[in-house]
Design a protein around this motif. Structure first.
Motif, PDB file in Angstrom:
ATOM      1  N   SER A  21       0.840  -1.186   0.000  1.00  0.00           N
ATOM      2  CA  SER A  21       0.000   0.000   0.000  1.00  0.00           C
ATOM      3  C   SER A  21       0.879   1.243   0.000  1.00  0.00           C
ATOM      4  O   SER A  21       1.859   1.318   0.743  1.00  0.00           O
ATOM      5  N   ALA A  22       0.496   2.225  -0.810  1.00  0.00           N
ATOM      6  CA  ALA A  22       1.278   3.457  -0.910  1.00  0.00           C
ATOM      7  C   ALA A  22       1.061   4.376   0.288  1.00  0.00           C
ATOM      8  O   ALA A  22       2.000   4.987   0.774  1.00  0.00           O
ATOM      9  N   GLY A  23      -0.153   4.468   0.799  1.00  0.00           N
ATOM     10  CA  GLY A  23      -0.373   5.455   1.848  1.00  0.00           C
ATOM     11  C   GLY A  23      -1.105   4.959   3.077  1.00  0.00           C
ATOM     12  O   GLY A  23      -1.200   5.683   4.066  1.00  0.00           O
ATOM     13  N   VAL A  72       4.913  -2.817   2.974  1.00  0.00           N
ATOM     14  CA  VAL A  72       4.617  -4.187   2.554  1.00  0.00           C
ATOM     15  C   VAL A  72       4.272  -4.961   3.816  1.00  0.00           C
ATOM     16  O   VAL A  72       5.056  -4.991   4.765  1.00  0.00           O
ATOM     17  N   GLN A  73       3.092  -5.547   3.832  1.00  0.00           N
ATOM     18  CA  GLN A  73       2.675  -6.374   4.955  1.00  0.00           C
ATOM     19  C   GLN A  73       2.764  -7.826   4.534  1.00  0.00           C
ATOM     20  O   GLN A  73       2.279  -8.188   3.465  1.00  0.00           O
ATOM     21  N   PHE A  74       3.378  -8.628   5.385  1.00  0.00           N
ATOM     22  CA  PHE A  74       3.471 -10.065   5.153  1.00  0.00           C
ATOM     23  C   PHE A  74       2.540 -10.756   6.139  1.00  0.00           C
ATOM     24  O   PHE A  74       2.630 -10.521   7.347  1.00  0.00           O
ATOM     25  N   VAL A  75       1.665 -11.598   5.625  1.00  0.00           N
ATOM     26  CA  VAL A  75       0.749 -12.351   6.470  1.00  0.00           C
ATOM     27  C   VAL A  75       0.797 -13.811   6.033  1.00  0.00           C
ATOM     28  O   VAL A  75       0.645 -14.105   4.846  1.00  0.00           O
ATOM     29  N   VAL A  76       1.028 -14.712   6.975  1.00  0.00           N
ATOM     30  CA  VAL A  76       0.902 -16.140   6.704  1.00  0.00           C
ATOM     31  C   VAL A  76      -0.436 -16.547   7.283  1.00  0.00           C
ATOM     32  O   VAL A  76      -0.708 -16.327   8.468  1.00  0.00           O
ATOM     33  N   CYS A  77      -1.295 -17.100   6.430  1.00  0.00           N
ATOM     34  CA  CYS A  77      -2.627 -17.497   6.894  1.00  0.00           C
ATOM     35  C   CYS A  77      -3.056 -18.787   6.193  1.00  0.00           C
ATOM     36  O   CYS A  77      -2.449 -19.198   5.210  1.00  0.00           O
ATOM     37  N   ARG A  78      -4.097 -19.389   6.736  1.00  0.00           N
ATOM     38  CA  ARG A  78      -4.654 -20.550   6.057  1.00  0.00           C
ATOM     39  C   ARG A  78      -5.252 -20.069   4.739  1.00  0.00           C
ATOM     40  O   ARG A  78      -5.795 -18.965   4.645  1.00  0.00           O
ATOM     41  N   ARG A  79      -5.129 -20.890   3.727  1.00  0.00           N
ATOM     42  CA  ARG A  79      -5.628 -20.503   2.404  1.00  0.00           C
ATOM     43  C   ARG A  79      -7.107 -20.154   2.434  1.00  0.00           C
ATOM     44  O   ARG A  79      -7.552 -19.232   1.778  1.00  0.00           O
ATOM     45  N   LYS A  80      -7.857 -20.864   3.256  1.00  0.00           N
ATOM     46  CA  LYS A  80      -9.293 -20.600   3.334  1.00  0.00           C
ATOM     47  C   LYS A  80      -9.599 -19.246   3.970  1.00  0.00           C
ATOM     48  O   LYS A  80     -10.687 -18.726   3.823  1.00  0.00           O
ATOM     49  N   ALA A  85       8.999  -1.406   5.451  1.00  0.00           N
ATOM     50  CA  ALA A  85       8.983  -0.206   4.605  1.00  0.00           C
ATOM     51  C   ALA A  85       9.669  -0.534   3.287  1.00  0.00           C
ATOM     52  O   ALA A  85      10.650  -1.280   3.243  1.00  0.00           O
ATOM     53  N   GLY A  86       9.149   0.020   2.216  1.00  0.00           N
ATOM     54  CA  GLY A  86       9.725  -0.228   0.901  1.00  0.00           C
ATOM     55  C   GLY A  86       9.643   0.992   0.019  1.00  0.00           C
ATOM     56  O   GLY A  86       9.107   2.027   0.406  1.00  0.00           O
ATOM     57  N   GLU A  87      10.172   0.833  -1.167  1.00  0.00           N
ATOM     58  CA  GLU A  87      10.171   1.917  -2.146  1.00  0.00           C
ATOM     59  C   GLU A  87       9.525   1.402  -3.422  1.00  0.00           C
ATOM     60  O   GLU A  87      10.010   0.460  -4.041  1.00  0.00           O
ATOM     61  N   GLY A  88       8.404   2.011  -3.790  1.00  0.00           N
ATOM     62  CA  GLY A  88       7.714   1.643  -5.017  1.00  0.00           C
ATOM     63  C   GLY A  88       8.131   2.549  -6.162  1.00  0.00           C
ATOM     64  O   GLY A  88       8.980   3.434  -5.998  1.00  0.00           O
ATOM     65  N   SER A  89       7.540   2.361  -7.319  1.00  0.00           N
ATOM     66  CA  SER A  89       7.896   3.168  -8.494  1.00  0.00           C
ATOM     67  C   SER A  89       7.499   4.635  -8.331  1.00  0.00           C
ATOM     68  O   SER A  89       8.060   5.499  -8.983  1.00  0.00           O
TER      69      SER A  89
END
Length: 190
Positions: free
Chosen positions: A99-101, A131-139, A121-125
């Protein structure tokens, strides 16, 4: 075509459709490393396949329609297997939400919904992003993305299968928990 051949053809169709459905699910549990489930599903799949195929091979010369029933059952089994696998939604995924903002707001909403999340935190174009990382069940992925999109409908996401991971918390009850709920009402110690 006699009624006997039609009945046998329908049985062959259903057996082959079931074999392919079981095969699709067996492949998925094999990829997930569930060896016990893969073993039992493999035994069931091959038992049905041997009996269905031998029936067709013994009689297809006399009744070519059985070959058609077999082929259509094979094709239908692929479709039903894919639908069943999607419905079961086995395994875990790593979801990346960019997400940008609104990264902080997304993180708060996703955590509030019961998911664990790591933010980077990251740098987009076009500038800074989170950037959020979430590990979750596929369902649970659909629910996760619904929560995130309610905050930022312009977010970008990717996901991939999580090969191995430790315990994955889930905001939704497990299938086993749902099955055992009526028993636990009667026998709370269970």
């Amino acid at each position: 075509m006699t009624l006997d051949v039609l009945f046998l053809g329908i049985v062959v169709f259903l057996a082959e459709m079931l074999v392919l459905t079981i095969g699709t699910i067996r492949t998925m549990v094999t990829v997930l490393g569930e060896s016990r489930a893969a073993f039992y599903l493999g035994c069931l799949e091959m038992s049905l396949w041997v009996f269905g195929t031998s029936t067709v091979l013994m009689k297809v010369g006399e009744e070519p329609a059985l070959g058609v029933f077999y082929a259509v059952g094979f094709a239908a089994g692929n479709v039903v297997g894919i639908l069943a696998e999607k419905k079961l939604a086995l395994g875990n995924v790593v979801v990346r939400i960019i997400s940008a903002g609104r990264g902080g707001d997304i993180a708060a909403a996703v955590r509030q919904a019961g998911f664990m999340l790591t933010t980077v935190a990251g740098e987009g174009s076009q500038g800074p992003v989170t950037v959020q990382f979430v590990v979750c069940r596929r369902k649970d992925m659909k629910q996760l993305l619904g929560v995130a999109r309610a905050v930022d409908h312009d977010l970008f996401y990717t996901f991939e299968t999580a090969g191995g991971c430790s315990e994955v918390p889930s905001p939704s009850p497990s299938r086993a928990g749902r099955l055992l709920k009526p028993i636990r009402r009667l026998v709370p110690q269970f």
